[in-house]
Design a protein around this motif. Structure first.
Motif, PDB file in Angstrom:
ATOM      1  N   LEU A  33       0.849  -1.188   0.000  1.00  0.00           N
ATOM      2  CA  LEU A  33       0.000   0.000   0.000  1.00  0.00           C
ATOM      3  C   LEU A  33       0.887   1.242   0.000  1.00  0.00           C
ATOM      4  N   ASP A  34       0.592   2.186  -0.887  1.00  0.00           N
ATOM      5  CA  ASP A  34       1.505   3.324  -1.082  1.00  0.00           C
ATOM      6  C   ASP A  34       0.953   4.664  -0.581  1.00  0.00           C
ATOM      7  N   GLY A  35       0.013   4.621   0.374  1.00  0.00           N
ATOM      8  CA  GLY A  35      -0.546   5.865   0.895  1.00  0.00           C
ATOM      9  C   GLY A  35       0.502   6.800   1.459  1.00  0.00           C
ATOM     10  N   PHE A  36       1.503   6.234   2.145  1.00  0.00           N
ATOM     11  CA  PHE A  36       2.584   7.047   2.699  1.00  0.00           C
ATOM     12  C   PHE A  36       3.313   7.799   1.593  1.00  0.00           C
ATOM     13  N   PRO A  76      -0.611   6.055  10.643  1.00  0.00           N
ATOM     14  CA  PRO A  76      -1.148   4.949  11.432  1.00  0.00           C
ATOM     15  C   PRO A  76      -2.452   5.296  12.163  1.00  0.00           C
ATOM     16  N   PHE A  77      -3.484   4.488  11.920  1.00  0.00           N
ATOM     17  CA  PHE A  77      -4.790   4.580  12.589  1.00  0.00           C
ATOM     18  C   PHE A  77      -5.581   5.853  12.286  1.00  0.00           C
ATOM     19  N   MET A 120       1.051   6.586  18.091  1.00  0.00           N
ATOM     20  CA  MET A 120       0.447   5.468  17.377  1.00  0.00           C
ATOM     21  C   MET A 120       1.332   4.997  16.234  1.00  0.00           C
ATOM     22  N   THR A 121       1.479   3.683  16.139  1.00  0.00           N
ATOM     23  CA  THR A 121       2.249   3.106  15.049  1.00  0.00           C
ATOM     24  C   THR A 121       1.811   1.670  14.815  1.00  0.00           C
ATOM     25  N   ASN A 122       2.489   0.987  13.910  1.00  0.00           N
ATOM     26  CA  ASN A 122       2.233  -0.418  13.613  1.00  0.00           C
ATOM     27  C   ASN A 122       3.541  -1.193  13.575  1.00  0.00           C
ATOM     28  N   ILE A 123       3.454  -2.498  13.790  1.00  0.00           N
ATOM     29  CA  ILE A 123       4.649  -3.337  13.665  1.00  0.00           C
ATOM     30  C   ILE A 123       5.244  -3.182  12.271  1.00  0.00           C
ATOM     31  N   SER A 124       4.387  -3.218  11.268  1.00  0.00           N
ATOM     32  CA  SER A 124       4.821  -2.922   9.898  1.00  0.00           C
ATOM     33  C   SER A 124       4.238  -1.576   9.498  1.00  0.00           C
ATOM     34  N   TRP A 125       5.089  -0.615   9.179  1.00  0.00           N
ATOM     35  CA  TRP A 125       4.612   0.717   8.795  1.00  0.00           C
ATOM     36  C   TRP A 125       3.774   0.659   7.519  1.00  0.00           C
ATOM     37  N   THR A 149       9.335  -5.641   9.165  1.00  0.00           N
ATOM     38  CA  THR A 149       9.120  -5.265  10.567  1.00  0.00           C
ATOM     39  C   THR A 149      10.386  -4.722  11.232  1.00  0.00           C
ATOM     40  N   GLU A 150      11.520  -4.784  10.538  1.00  0.00           N
ATOM     41  CA  GLU A 150      12.788  -4.387  11.158  1.00  0.00           C
ATOM     42  C   GLU A 150      12.837  -2.909  11.531  1.00  0.00           C
ATOM     43  N   SER A 151      12.150  -2.063  10.758  1.00  0.00           N
ATOM     44  CA  SER A 151      12.209  -0.625  11.040  1.00  0.00           C
ATOM     45  C   SER A 151      11.443  -0.253  12.307  1.00  0.00           C
ATOM     46  N   PHE A 152      10.575  -1.160  12.805  1.00  0.00           N
ATOM     47  CA  PHE A 152       9.859  -0.894  14.054  1.00  0.00           C
ATOM     48  C   PHE A 152      10.837  -0.700  15.215  1.00  0.00           C
TER      49      PHE A 152
END
Length: 216
Positions: A33-36, A76-77, A120-125, A149-152
């Motif tokens: 998903l490319d919303g960012f 996120p969220f 607020m964040t996610n395990i995978s951005w 998930t490494e960037s978390f």
């Protein structure tokens, strides 16, 4: 918070240009998903506005963006309707259930107070789609899970949270595995239900009380 935007921008650039990752995703018919990427200006404004003050916050940690909410906004969220409420000079009425539940919490606590206390964040951005449906990070091919998930870990080193609250069973498992392997050295608080569960009619009031208690 500029470091966080840079962290994820560089990560997105790296993984989308990596031919091996692109090949493996395409092989499974998975898209990122490319919303960012599409809304990086909005994301920057959100972080610069809401997290401009340093402070020790609790982290509300979810799974990864879905295609109808954070997957569109890149935040996120937060869906577009939520962004319109939080950022005074932005307007869009597009909404998603999980994000709308989180918005009820933000409204109840108050914008300034909420963002002073919570991050607020996610395990995978980044979120994923497969065959037109959401795909969560833990359902990726096993060799890709760690990549996304490494960037978390790097993000938490920037935020330095008071504690991390997992918002699903799978997130709780991931956080505990990271703590066990000594990659994550922050307190993991009791799990709360995922906001989508909380958004379902009969669950809303009880879930709202649990979230407010955790934040306050």
């Amino acid at each position: 918070m500029e470091k966080i935007i840079q962290l994820h921008a560089e990560f997105y650039e790296r993984v989308t240009k990596d031919p091996l990752i692109s090949r493996d995703l395409a092989k499974e018919n998975i898209t990122i998903l490319d919303g960012f990427y599409q809304n990086v200006g909005l994301v920057k404004k959100y972080y610069e506005t809401m997290y401009k003050l340093q402070g020790e916050r609790i982290v509300l940690c979810g799974i990864n963006p879905g295609r109808k909410g954070a997957g569109k906004t890149g935040i996120p969220f937060i869906d577009f309707k939520g962004a319109s409420y939080i950022l005074s000079d932005f307007f869009d009425n597009d909404r998603e259930s999980s994000a709308q539940f989180i918005l009820t919490i933000i409204k109840e606590v108050g914008i300034e107070k909420f963002y002073k206390r919570a991050y607020m964040t996610n395990i995978s951005w980044f979120g994923f789609m497969k065959n037109g449906k959401n795909l969560n990070y833990y359902n990726l091919p096993s060799h890709l899970v760690n990549i996304f998930t490494e960037s978390f870990i790097d993000e938490m080193e920037i935020v330095k949270p008071k504690m991390i609250i997992p918002l699903s069973v799978e997130v709780e498992k991931t956080l505990k595995d990271l703590a066990k392997s000594e990659k994550l050295n922050y307190l993991i608080a009791p799990r709360l239900h995922h906001p989508y569960h909380c958004s379902i009619g009969k669950n809303a009031e009880k879930s709202k009380r649990e979230y407010l208690k955790a934040i306050n």
